[in-house]
Design a protein around this motif. Structure first.
Motif, PDB file in Angstrom:
ATOM      1  N   GLY A  91       0.804  -1.217   0.000  1.00  0.00           N
ATOM      2  CA  GLY A  91       0.000   0.000   0.000  1.00  0.00           C
ATOM      3  C   GLY A  91       0.836   1.266   0.000  1.00  0.00           C
ATOM      4  O   GLY A  91       0.475   2.263  -0.636  1.00  0.00           O
ATOM      5  N   LEU A  92       1.967   1.238   0.686  1.00  0.00           N
ATOM      6  CA  LEU A  92       2.826   2.421   0.764  1.00  0.00           C
ATOM      7  C   LEU A  92       3.695   2.611  -0.484  1.00  0.00           C
ATOM      8  O   LEU A  92       4.039   3.732  -0.830  1.00  0.00           O
ATOM      9  CB  LEU A  92       3.716   2.348   2.012  1.00  0.00           C
ATOM     10  N   ILE A  93       4.041   1.510  -1.132  1.00  0.00           N
ATOM     11  CA  ILE A  93       4.978   1.580  -2.262  1.00  0.00           C
ATOM     12  C   ILE A  93       4.267   1.595  -3.612  1.00  0.00           C
ATOM     13  O   ILE A  93       4.813   2.068  -4.610  1.00  0.00           O
ATOM     14  CB  ILE A  93       5.979   0.399  -2.188  1.00  0.00           C
ATOM     15  N   ARG A  94       3.034   1.151  -3.687  1.00  0.00           N
ATOM     16  CA  ARG A  94       2.344   0.928  -4.969  1.00  0.00           C
ATOM     17  C   ARG A  94       2.246   2.159  -5.857  1.00  0.00           C
ATOM     18  O   ARG A  94       2.258   2.037  -7.069  1.00  0.00           O
ATOM     19  CB  ARG A  94       0.960   0.346  -4.745  1.00  0.00           C
ATOM     20  N   LYS A  95       2.161   3.346  -5.278  1.00  0.00           N
ATOM     21  CA  LYS A  95       2.047   4.546  -6.117  1.00  0.00           C
ATOM     22  C   LYS A  95       3.341   4.814  -6.871  1.00  0.00           C
ATOM     23  O   LYS A  95       3.318   5.383  -7.953  1.00  0.00           O
ATOM     24  CB  LYS A  95       1.631   5.740  -5.275  1.00  0.00           C
ATOM     25  N   ARG A  96       4.426   4.386  -6.295  1.00  0.00           N
ATOM     26  CA  ARG A  96       5.716   4.527  -6.980  1.00  0.00           C
ATOM     27  C   ARG A  96       5.893   3.416  -8.020  1.00  0.00           C
ATOM     28  O   ARG A  96       6.294   3.659  -9.146  1.00  0.00           O
ATOM     29  CB  ARG A  96       6.842   4.494  -5.963  1.00  0.00           C
ATOM     30  N   SER A  97       5.600   2.165  -7.580  1.00  0.00           N
ATOM     31  CA  SER A  97       5.689   1.017  -8.486  1.00  0.00           C
ATOM     32  C   SER A  97       4.965  -0.164  -7.854  1.00  0.00           C
ATOM     33  O   SER A  97       5.346  -0.626  -6.781  1.00  0.00           O
ATOM     34  CB  SER A  97       7.147   0.633  -8.746  1.00  0.00           C
ATOM     35  N   LYS A  98       3.932  -0.638  -8.535  1.00  0.00           N
ATOM     36  CA  LYS A  98       3.182  -1.786  -8.014  1.00  0.00           C
ATOM     37  C   LYS A  98       4.068  -3.029  -7.947  1.00  0.00           C
ATOM     38  O   LYS A  98       3.996  -3.799  -6.990  1.00  0.00           O
ATOM     39  CB  LYS A  98       1.961  -2.052  -8.884  1.00  0.00           C
ATOM     40  N   ILE A  99       4.899  -3.212  -8.961  1.00  0.00           N
ATOM     41  CA  ILE A  99       5.760  -4.397  -9.005  1.00  0.00           C
ATOM     42  C   ILE A  99       6.777  -4.367  -7.867  1.00  0.00           C
ATOM     43  O   ILE A  99       6.952  -5.364  -7.160  1.00  0.00           O
ATOM     44  CB  ILE A  99       6.464  -4.516 -10.377  1.00  0.00           C
ATOM     45  N   ILE A 100       7.418  -3.246  -7.674  1.00  0.00           N
ATOM     46  CA  ILE A 100       8.371  -3.132  -6.556  1.00  0.00           C
ATOM     47  C   ILE A 100       7.631  -3.283  -5.230  1.00  0.00           C
ATOM     48  O   ILE A 100       8.147  -3.898  -4.296  1.00  0.00           O
ATOM     49  CB  ILE A 100       9.161  -1.814  -6.642  1.00  0.00           C
ATOM     50  N   GLY A 101       6.418  -2.750  -5.158  1.00  0.00           N
ATOM     51  CA  GLY A 101       5.610  -2.909  -3.953  1.00  0.00           C
ATOM     52  C   GLY A 101       5.390  -4.374  -3.609  1.00  0.00           C
ATOM     53  O   GLY A 101       5.510  -4.775  -2.449  1.00  0.00           O
ATOM     54  N   ILE A 102       5.078  -5.181  -4.619  1.00  0.00           N
ATOM     55  CA  ILE A 102       4.864  -6.617  -4.398  1.00  0.00           C
ATOM     56  C   ILE A 102       6.168  -7.280  -3.959  1.00  0.00           C
ATOM     57  O   ILE A 102       6.184  -8.068  -3.009  1.00  0.00           O
ATOM     58  CB  ILE A 102       4.333  -7.306  -5.677  1.00  0.00           C
ATOM     59  N   ILE A 103       7.248  -6.973  -4.629  1.00  0.00           N
ATOM     60  CA  ILE A 103       8.533  -7.612  -4.309  1.00  0.00           C
ATOM     61  C   ILE A 103       8.975  -7.262  -2.887  1.00  0.00           C
ATOM     62  O   ILE A 103       9.339  -8.145  -2.105  1.00  0.00           O
ATOM     63  CB  ILE A 103       9.613  -7.219  -5.349  1.00  0.00           C
ATOM     64  N   VAL A 104       8.942  -5.997  -2.546  1.00  0.00           N
ATOM     65  CA  VAL A 104       9.357  -5.570  -1.201  1.00  0.00           C
ATOM     66  C   VAL A 104       8.433  -6.170  -0.149  1.00  0.00           C
ATOM     67  O   VAL A 104       8.892  -6.692   0.875  1.00  0.00           O
ATOM     68  CB  VAL A 104       9.400  -4.027  -1.106  1.00  0.00           C
ATOM     69  N   ALA A 105       7.131  -6.126  -0.399  1.00  0.00           N
ATOM     70  CA  ALA A 105       6.166  -6.678   0.552  1.00  0.00           C
ATOM     71  C   ALA A 105       6.416  -8.175   0.764  1.00  0.00           C
ATOM     72  O   ALA A 105       6.403  -8.661   1.904  1.00  0.00           O
ATOM     73  CB  ALA A 105       4.747  -6.437   0.054  1.00  0.00           C
ATOM     74  N   ALA A 106       6.652  -8.891  -0.328  1.00  0.00           N
ATOM     75  CA  ALA A 106       6.901 -10.338  -0.232  1.00  0.00           C
ATOM     76  C   ALA A 106       8.178 -10.622   0.550  1.00  0.00           C
ATOM     77  O   ALA A 106       8.204 -11.532   1.399  1.00  0.00           O
ATOM     78  CB  ALA A 106       6.986 -10.949  -1.631  1.00  0.00           C
ATOM     79  N   LEU A 107       9.217  -9.871   0.290  1.00  0.00           N
ATOM     80  CA  LEU A 107      10.486 -10.083   0.992  1.00  0.00           C
ATOM     81  C   LEU A 107      10.358  -9.805   2.488  1.00  0.00           C
ATOM     82  O   LEU A 107      10.894 -10.552   3.314  1.00  0.00           O
ATOM     83  CB  LEU A 107      11.590  -9.223   0.374  1.00  0.00           C
ATOM     84  N   ILE A 108       9.643  -8.747   2.836  1.00  0.00           N
ATOM     85  CA  ILE A 108       9.482  -8.412   4.251  1.00  0.00           C
ATOM     86  C   ILE A 108       8.639  -9.476   4.955  1.00  0.00           C
ATOM     87  O   ILE A 108       8.986  -9.928   6.055  1.00  0.00           O
ATOM     88  CB  ILE A 108       8.860  -7.011   4.423  1.00  0.00           C
ATOM     89  N   LYS A 109       7.534  -9.886   4.330  1.00  0.00           N
ATOM     90  CA  LYS A 109       6.694 -10.923   4.934  1.00  0.00           C
ATOM     91  C   LYS A 109       7.483 -12.215   5.118  1.00  0.00           C
ATOM     92  O   LYS A 109       7.455 -12.828   6.181  1.00  0.00           O
ATOM     93  CB  LYS A 109       5.448 -11.180   4.077  1.00  0.00           C
ATOM     94  N   PHE A 110       8.179 -12.610   4.072  1.00  0.00           N
ATOM     95  CA  PHE A 110       9.013 -13.810   4.150  1.00  0.00           C
ATOM     96  C   PHE A 110      10.041 -13.675   5.266  1.00  0.00           C
ATOM     97  O   PHE A 110      10.223 -14.593   6.074  1.00  0.00           O
ATOM     98  CB  PHE A 110       9.703 -14.067   2.807  1.00  0.00           C
ATOM     99  N   GLY A 111      10.728 -12.544   5.326  1.00  0.00           N
ATOM    100  CA  GLY A 111      11.756 -12.337   6.345  1.00  0.00           C
ATOM    101  C   GLY A 111      11.204 -12.458   7.755  1.00  0.00           C
ATOM    102  O   GLY A 111      11.829 -13.070   8.625  1.00  0.00           O
ATOM    103  N   LEU A 112      10.036 -11.890   7.971  1.00  0.00           N
ATOM    104  CA  LEU A 112       9.418 -11.966   9.295  1.00  0.00           C
ATOM    105  C   LEU A 112       9.074 -13.411   9.661  1.00  0.00           C
ATOM    106  O   LEU A 112       9.425 -13.894  10.740  1.00  0.00           O
ATOM    107  CB  LEU A 112       8.152 -11.105   9.353  1.00  0.00           C
TER     108      LEU A 112
END
Length: 162
Positions: A91-112
């Motif tokens: 939600g925070l990154i999607r306005k800049r790039s939806k694809i990067i938003g998905i990648i960053v979100a996935a990495l953070i969720k996975f990391g946690l």
């Protein structure tokens, strides 16, 4: 129809879809990807508060519905946090790039989740395996599926007569 009622209706529909994914028990790849897609769709269509509500509800419902065995209860707070972080990061990154938003979100969720089962909690090997690398895959697949659906919705909206 009032905008708030429309948003509530969309969020309720997305929650229902997530619960169907859990109830039908189609395996981690399908179920996890489906729920992650719902979280991204909720963040994109309904807003972060609704995505967070869905991300909070689904892990508890998985236990209640018997999708997750009782041994998973110990990890539910981490799954809730992972879902909330996933939706929020997108939600925070999607306005800049939806694809990067998905990648960053996935990495953070996975990391946690990886950190929770490998360094914080003591869990059995099957739980450790399920909440490790498959989480990255389902977050990326679900996010990709959501982006395709978002693109279709946006095309339909743009072709609506005014």
């Amino acid at each position: 129809m009032d905008v708030k009622v429309r948003t509530l209706t969309k969020a309720a529909l997305l929650l229902a879809i997530a619960l169907v994914f859990q109830f039908v028990k189609m395996g981690q790849l399908i179920t996890g990807s489906g729920i992650n897609a719902v979280l991204i769709l909720a963040a994109h269509i309904c807003g972060l508060p609704w995505a967070i509500a869905i991300g909070f509800t689904t892990p508890f419902m998985a236990v209640v519905l018997g999708v997750q065995p009782p041994a998973m209860i110990i990890v539910v707070p981490f799954i809730v946090a992972g879902n909330i972080i996933y939706a929020t990061a997108y939600g925070l990154i999607r306005k800049r790039s939806k694809i990067i938003g998905i990648i960053v979100a996935a990495l953070i969720k996975f990391g946690l989740l990886y950190s929770a089962v490998n360094f914080i909690l003591t869990v059995k090997p099957p739980i450790k395996a399920a909440l490790s690398f498959p989480q990255l895959i389902t977050a990326l697949v679900g996010g990709t599926l959501a982006l395709v659906i978002i693109q279709v919705i946006e095309r339909i909206k743009n072709h609506q007569p005014t």
